[in-house]
Each structure stands twice: as structure tokens, then as C-alpha cells.
Design an enzyme around this catalytic site. Sequence first.
Site, PDB file in Angstrom:
ATOM      1  N   GLY A 125       9.592 -12.718   2.656  1.00 10.01           N
ATOM      2  CA  GLY A 125      10.172 -12.184   3.890  1.00 10.01           C
ATOM      3  C   GLY A 125      11.670 -12.108   3.845  1.00 10.01           C
ATOM      4  CG  ASP A 126      13.446 -10.651   6.570  1.00 14.39           C
ATOM      5  OD1 ASP A 126      12.722  -9.656   6.431  1.00 14.39           O
ATOM      6  OD2 ASP A 126      13.641 -11.196   7.668  1.00 14.39           O
TER       7      ASP A 126
ATOM      8  CB  ALA B 116      -0.892  -0.019   1.240  1.00 10.30           C
TER       9      ALA B 116
ATOM     10  CB  CYS C 294      -2.709  -6.268   6.385  1.00  4.75           C
ATOM     11  SG  CYS C 294      -2.348  -4.564   6.770  1.00  4.75           S
TER      12      CYS C 294
HETATM   13  C1  LIG Z   1       4.921  -0.099   3.013  1.00  7.84           C
HETATM   14  C2  LIG Z   1       4.341  -1.487   2.994  1.00  7.84           C
HETATM   15  C3  LIG Z   1       3.044  -1.675   2.551  1.00  7.84           C
HETATM   16  C4  LIG Z   1       2.505  -2.973   2.508  1.00  7.84           C
HETATM   17  N1  LIG Z   1       1.243  -3.151   2.008  1.00  7.84           N
HETATM   18  C5  LIG Z   1       0.764  -4.414   1.851  1.00  7.84           C
HETATM   19  C6  LIG Z   1      -0.458  -4.664   1.171  1.00  7.84           C
HETATM   20  O1  LIG Z   1      -1.124  -3.738   0.686  1.00  7.84           O
HETATM   21  N2  LIG Z   1      -0.886  -5.954   1.071  1.00  7.84           N
HETATM   22  C7  LIG Z   1      -0.154  -7.013   1.582  1.00  7.84           C
HETATM   23  O2  LIG Z   1      -0.571  -8.181   1.469  1.00  7.84           O
HETATM   24  N3  LIG Z   1       1.021  -6.792   2.210  1.00  7.84           N
HETATM   25  C8  LIG Z   1       1.499  -5.545   2.325  1.00  7.84           C
HETATM   26  N4  LIG Z   1       2.737  -5.355   2.874  1.00  7.84           N
HETATM   27  C9  LIG Z   1       3.542  -6.547   3.235  1.00  7.84           C
HETATM   28  C10 LIG Z   1       4.426  -6.966   2.070  1.00  7.84           C
HETATM   29  O3  LIG Z   1       3.635  -7.362   0.963  1.00  7.84           O
HETATM   30  C11 LIG Z   1       5.373  -8.125   2.470  1.00  7.84           C
HETATM   31  O4  LIG Z   1       4.590  -9.230   2.829  1.00  7.84           O
HETATM   32  C12 LIG Z   1       6.264  -7.765   3.637  1.00  7.84           C
HETATM   33  O5  LIG Z   1       6.847  -6.486   3.447  1.00  7.84           O
HETATM   34  C13 LIG Z   1       7.378  -8.814   3.823  1.00  7.84           C
HETATM   35  O6  LIG Z   1       8.154  -8.929   2.680  1.00  7.84           O
HETATM   36  P1  LIG Z   1       9.601  -8.233   2.542  1.00  7.84           P
HETATM   37  O7  LIG Z   1      10.449  -8.726   3.674  1.00  7.84           O
HETATM   38  O8  LIG Z   1      10.101  -8.659   1.192  1.00  7.84           O
HETATM   39  O9  LIG Z   1       9.370  -6.764   2.650  1.00  7.84           O
HETATM   40  C14 LIG Z   1       3.279  -4.074   2.947  1.00  7.84           C
HETATM   41  C15 LIG Z   1       4.578  -3.867   3.397  1.00  7.84           C
HETATM   42  C16 LIG Z   1       5.117  -2.592   3.426  1.00  7.84           C
HETATM   43  C17 LIG Z   1       6.535  -2.423   3.896  1.00  7.84           C
END
Ligand SMILES: Cc1cc2nc3c(=O)[nH]c(=O)nc-3n(C[C@H](O)[C@H](O)[C@H](O)COP(=O)(O)O)c2cc1C
Length: 391
Positions: free
Chosen positions: A221-222, A33, A116
Site C-alpha cells: 500500500g502506497d 488485473a 479485491c
Molecule cells: C488496476 C489494478 C488492478 C488490481 N488487480 C488486482 C488483482 O487482480 N488481485 C489483487 O489481489 N489485487 C489487485 N489489485 C490491488 C493491488 O494488488 C494492490 O493491493 C493495491 O493496488 C495496493 O497497492 P499499491 O498501493 O502499491 O498500488 C489491483 C489494483 C489495481 C490498481
Amino acid sequence: MLTTELPARTLSLPPLKLGPLTIDTPVVLAPMAGITNTAFRRLCREFGGGLYVAEMVTSRALVERNAESMRIISHDEDEKVRSVQLYGVEPVTVGAAVRMLVEENRADHIDLNFGCPVPKVTRRGGGSALPWKTELFTSIVRAAVTEASRGNIPLTIKMRKGIDEDHLTYVEAGKIARDLGVAAVALHGRTAAQFYSGQADWNAIATLREALPDVPVLGNGDIWSAEDAMDMVEQTGVDGVVIGRGCQGRPWLFGDLMAAFEGSSRRYRPSLGTVANAVYRHAELLVETFGEEQKALRDIRKHMAWYFKGYVVGSELRPKLAMVPDLATLRELLDELDSESPYPGADAEGPRGRAGSPKRPALPENWLASRELDAQQKSMISAAELDVSGG
Ligand SMILES: Cc1cc2nc3c(=O)[nH]c(=O)nc-3n(C[C@H](O)[C@H](O)[C@H](O)COP(=O)(O)O)c2cc1C
């Protein structure tokens, strides 16, 4: 853009099959988002193949055709796979939102958000709080899969491990979703209580992969680099990876990922000048997305620290960039940078974006007391869904 060759390390992973869709590079831009709008998706797409999911949209707001929701689900004409993520807590509304997307031919892939952890979402029983209520979770996924299947649109779910370590739901939720006919299941290896703290648990991702041999499982994740993505695939056996924060300020990560999954060791190592050009282009694209220069420039500000992480920018310029009012000023400020300044290496890499500490998730009253909804929770759920789009 300057690239380097790393010692060769190859990993072959077949294209990701999501129902009728084939995603050649099994890499997914996580829905975020406020980030994964048309502008950012275009930047990422220009570097590599994959699936690029839009920001989540609230089912109720979509059904009501709220203007911001319609903006969120819009795609550029050249987006071959138009991917939308829905958030909802009430089966009839989620079903209606999927039906609208299908009947009006507005999406080629639909994902449901069960991950979320934001309090305004979990407090209403939504997002990562929802799979705890088995019947409600089942009804929502069933309604969505039924409607999506009418248009042969693949429906996937994205979830966390559970509410906390004592209330894990991911294996059970994954099996329910599989039995209902989802096209894939994505797991972010954290609980709601962890928010974005600590390390994502890749062992849980491996456990889910093993528990669901007959449906694609995606790990999230990560992942901060192509090497991390390869590590995750090797350690967990997933069919694809989902990447969020790692590409904030680094849309070229999709180029690295595509190279890695094609067995190439080529990696982007952008100079400061190249990063500055990307920032300017991102801002221009945001102006197109929002149709309003001021709003676009307010939005680009949050990306600055991510783009310039590790680069020599100067303590006077950084705050000015973080307050930039318009495109002309952005151009002037970016021109002050030393465009020849090389890629800084490790300082530009690693974790970025949301972090924070674990805390007790905000949940509806008595939420954890039972896996079924009590009367009060039922009436709370069937009341209007809160619009949390774009938040
Ligand atoms: C700024 C931000 C907004 C996010 N918005 C959503 C969203 O709209 N829908 C969702 O399923 N996850 C959302 N997430 C979670 C991410 O999709 C993801 O699952 C999470 O950041 C872990 O992955 P990463 O370690 O690669 O960042 C959001 C994460 C961040 C940081």
C-alpha cells in the site's frame, strides 16, 4: 538510462523465503488485473529481481479452461518463478483450481485473492468481503494449502484490513492462514470500504507483523519509490514489500528497489526518449501477449498517462497517444517527442493509478449480520462462481 546517486541509505533485508523458493530481492509485483500480464512482467523483470504475480484468475474459469484464463496463467519461458493468483469463493472449486495448477505443473507459487474491493466481486462475497466469514475463509485456505502442498508449491494469501473499521479481520485471518500452513501473508493496509482512497495504514501492517512472528509478512500500500519501500520495512518490520500502482508506467522502479535492498543508492532517472522507448517496447510485448495488434494497442492506451506523468509531452500529442490505433502510428507519435528532455523530478513521481473515495462496499444481503454463512448465503456461494478474470 540516466541514473543518479542519492545520499547513501542502506537497509539489509534477507532474501524472502516462500516455502522452497528463495526470492533474493524481497519485492513483489502486486497482482493487477489488466496490468500484470506477461508483457508487463517482462518489462519489470528486466530491471530487477523479485517475484512477479500474474493477474488474478477466477478458479471456476480456470478449471473450465476458459481461453482468457489460460492466457492469464501463462508465463514466458524465462520466468523462473511462475506465480499465479486465484480468486474464488467456493472451497471445492478453489481446491480444484490449485490441483490443476499443481498436477499440470503450471505454477511455482500460488496466491489467493482476499483483497479485491471491486463491487462485482464483493457483491458475491468474494475478495475483501470473504475473510469476514470465518468458516468459509478457513475452508478455502485449507483446500488450497492441502492441494498446493502435494506439489510442494508455496501458497500465500493477500488481504485487506477488513470490510471497514468496525469489521476488521486481518489479524484473525492471518492467524488462521498461518495455522493452516501458508507460506506468507500479505496485507494491503486499507479496508474494503476505503477502496483506493486515503492512506494505507502501515501501523496495521506492523500489528500483523507482530501478531505473526513465525510466518513471512509482506506489506502493501502506497509505495511509490524505493525510499517508500525502505520506510515501510523500517516502520513495520515486514519481510518484504508488495508494489502495485507505483510501477504503473515505471517498470524501472524494480531496478531502484533492487538497488535499495542491495544497499546501493543508484536510481533510474529516465529521459523522455528512454520512456518513449519503454512505451514502444511495452506495446510490442503486448502484441506478443495478445497475438493481436489492435487489442494490444487498445491496452497500451491506459498506460500512457502513467508513463508520461510529469514529462513535457504537449497538449496535442497526449490525446493522440491516448487513442493510438497501431504500432506504426505509435512510432510516429513517439518520434515527435523531444527525446533529450530530461527526467522531470518530483512531477514524475508520487501517487498514480486508481484513487477515488471511500464508499459502502457492495455485499451480499445480511453479510455483516454474522461471521457464519446463513442458508441463503450458502446457496449463493455454492452456485456458479462469477468469472471476474482480467477485470
Ligand atoms: C488496476 C489494478 C488492478 C488490481 N488487480 C488486482 C488483482 O487482480 N488481485 C489483487 O489481489 N489485487 C489487485 N489489485 C490491488 C493491488 O494488488 C494492490 O493491493 C493495491 O493496488 C495496493 O497497492 P499499491 O498501493 O502499491 O498500488 C489491483 C489494483 C489495481 C490498481
